[in-house]
Write an enzyme that holds these catalytic residues in place. Structure first.
Site, short mmCIF file in Angstrom:
data_model
loop_
_atom_site.label_atom_id
_atom_site.label_comp_id
_atom_site.label_asym_id
_atom_site.label_seq_id
_atom_site.Cartn_x
_atom_site.Cartn_y
_atom_site.Cartn_z
CD GLU A 53 -2.98 -1.25 2.17
OE1 GLU A 53 -2.88 -0.48 3.16
OE2 GLU A 53 -3.92 -2.06 2.02
CD GLU A 64 -4.88 -11.06 -5.64
OE1 GLU A 64 -4.30 -10.05 -5.19
OE2 GLU A 64 -6.04 -11.36 -5.31
#
Ligand code: THU
Length: 147
Positions: A53, A64
């Site tokens: 993040e 992913e």
């Protein structure tokens, strides 16, 4: 997280374990939601990823896509399966974590929707398996541009 490693014997349970290990490296100070992914190439190589993040939010990357971009960036193009685990940071994994729409679209770019498998896991003993086609019906790909 371990570096990419080869395993020609990797089964679904091992792939789930690799996703759980990858989740330990999640950098998720804003959502508090930690995700791990383990991507298996057709010839048995493993690429792990976690979500990363950012204070500006938009630059954040899902687990992913971290795994896919690691693999693609060193030349991998042929993929068999991905295992995904996610949940509140510091808490046991309680629910299945399905890939977001953007990650499904990235899978569509590089994977055969009929054969690429997506494992959603709660533990090495409990997971569900879907094809990409099941999670992204009528997906758009490069083939559509050439019709
Ligand atoms: N996230 C993933 O990494 N993969 C998913 O499949 C769903 C969401 C991340 C993005 C963000 O860092 C956090 O989980 C909360 O959305």
């Amino acid at each position: 997280m371990t570096a990419e490693r080869r395993s020609l014997m990797m089964d679904d349970k091992e792939l789930v374990k690799a996703a759980i290990a990858a989740r330990e490296m999640a950098y998720a100070p804003y959502s508090g939601f930690a995700v791990g992914a383990a991507l298996l190439t057709a010839d048995g190589k493993l690429y792990q990823g976690c979500n990363i993040e950012n204070a500006a939010y938009t630059p954040s990357n899902c687990a992913e896509r971290t795994a896919f971009f690691k693999a693609v960036s060193i030349g991998e193009r042929d993929f068999a399966a991905i295992a995904i685990v996610g949940g509140r940071h510091g808490a046991p994994i309680g629910e299945y974590c399905a890939p977001c729409g953007v990650c499904r679209q990235v899978m569509m770019e590089f994977c055969d929707p009929d054969t690429f498998r997506i494992l959603l896991a709660k533990s090495p003993e409990e997971w569900q398996s879907y094809t990409l086609k099941e999670l992204l019906p009528l997906g758009f790909s490069g083939k559509d541009l050439n019709r």
